[in-house]
Design a protein around this motif. Structure first.
Motif, mmCIF file in Angstrom:
data_model
loop_
_atom_site.group_PDB
_atom_site.id
_atom_site.type_symbol
_atom_site.label_atom_id
_atom_site.label_comp_id
_atom_site.label_asym_id
_atom_site.label_seq_id
_atom_site.Cartn_x
_atom_site.Cartn_y
_atom_site.Cartn_z
ATOM 1 N N GLU A 20 0.827 -1.204 0.000
ATOM 2 C CA GLU A 20 0.000 0.000 0.000
ATOM 3 C C GLU A 20 0.863 1.258 0.000
ATOM 4 O OE1 GLU A 20 -3.611 2.055 2.588
ATOM 5 O OE2 GLU A 20 -3.034 -0.028 2.982
ATOM 6 N N HIS A 21 1.891 1.274 0.826
ATOM 7 C CA HIS A 21 2.781 2.427 0.887
ATOM 8 C C HIS A 21 3.482 2.638 -0.460
ATOM 9 C CE1 HIS A 21 5.562 5.375 2.464
ATOM 10 N NE2 HIS A 21 6.561 4.664 1.963
ATOM 11 N N ALA A 22 3.991 1.569 -1.038
ATOM 12 C CA ALA A 22 4.680 1.669 -2.331
ATOM 13 C C ALA A 22 3.705 2.083 -3.430
ATOM 14 C CB ALA A 22 5.359 0.344 -2.675
ATOM 15 N N PHE A 23 2.480 1.602 -3.360
ATOM 16 C CA PHE A 23 1.477 1.964 -4.365
ATOM 17 C C PHE A 23 1.180 3.461 -4.293
ATOM 18 C CE2 PHE A 23 -2.840 2.259 -6.133
ATOM 19 C CZ PHE A 23 -2.645 1.621 -7.348
ATOM 20 N N GLY A 24 1.069 3.961 -3.081
ATOM 21 C CA GLY A 24 0.849 5.391 -2.895
ATOM 22 C C GLY A 24 1.994 6.229 -3.413
ATOM 23 N N ALA A 25 3.187 5.672 -3.392
ATOM 24 C CA ALA A 25 4.374 6.372 -3.890
ATOM 25 C C ALA A 25 4.620 6.089 -5.377
ATOM 26 C CB ALA A 25 5.602 5.953 -3.079
ATOM 27 N N LEU A 26 3.698 5.358 -6.014
ATOM 28 C CA LEU A 26 3.815 4.973 -7.423
ATOM 29 C C LEU A 26 5.108 4.214 -7.715
ATOM 30 C CD1 LEU A 26 2.438 8.212 -9.115
ATOM 31 C CD2 LEU A 26 1.204 6.091 -8.613
#
Length: 174
Positions: free
Chosen positions: A35-41
């Protein structure tokens, strides 16, 4: 008296009467990372964490545990594969996500790019014998129960998620 105390690896929690499932904590960490990485693209970090979450969730599903994280993890894989132009990976993720009932996190425009296809038509079937260390363990393939260990299945050639569960023993192999 020759006894060596065993500490760590959940022993303290067990002695304190706390029921903590290790795979539940690992699943939460994998999902938080994705989720964190997804938010950071940062799809290069999303996909490995999401696939780890898929494996852990699939094993929990085989054990009869609820796995609301599973569709979200596949949604991350689908959206990253779509963003990076990885059509085959996106099509596979879309198919597995559909098998789970879909996800509202995937926009309709993305779903439209990856229509449902007959996965067996034109594909070679591969015979697979699945055996677990625990006879009678529940065996699931692509998030569907296929029987108890040992089990023989015919699958289309390609990548599949295989999970087994017997009590607290829950391995999975994406």
């Amino acid at each position: 008296a020759g006894f060596t105390p065993v500490i760590g690896d959940g022993v303290d929690d067990a002695l304190a009467g706390r029921d903590l499932e290790r795979d539940g904590a690992a699943l939460a960490v994998a999902m938080a990372t994705a989720e964190h990485a997804f938010g950071a693209l940062a799809c290069q970090d999303v996909v490995p964490a999401a696939r780890q979450a898929v494996a852990l969730a699939a094993a929990r599903q085989a054990a009869g545990r609820p796995v609301p994280e599973l569709p979200r993890a596949w949604a991350y894989v689908l959206l990253c594969a779509d963003r990076d132009g990885q059509i085959d990976a996106a099509q596979q993720a879309a198919g597995l996500l559909r098998a789970l009932g879909g996800s509202s996190e995937v926009p309709a425009a993305v779903w439209a790019k990856y229509p449902e296809v007959d996965a067996i038509a034109g594909h070679e079937l591969v015979a697979l014998d699945i055996d677990a260390d625990e006879p009678g363990a529940a065996i699931w393939v692509d998030f569907k129960p296929v029987g108890a260990s040992p089990v023989h299945v015919q699958l289309p050639a390609g990548e599949h998620v295989i999970a087994a569960a017997a009590g607290t023993r829950r391995p999975a192999a994406p």
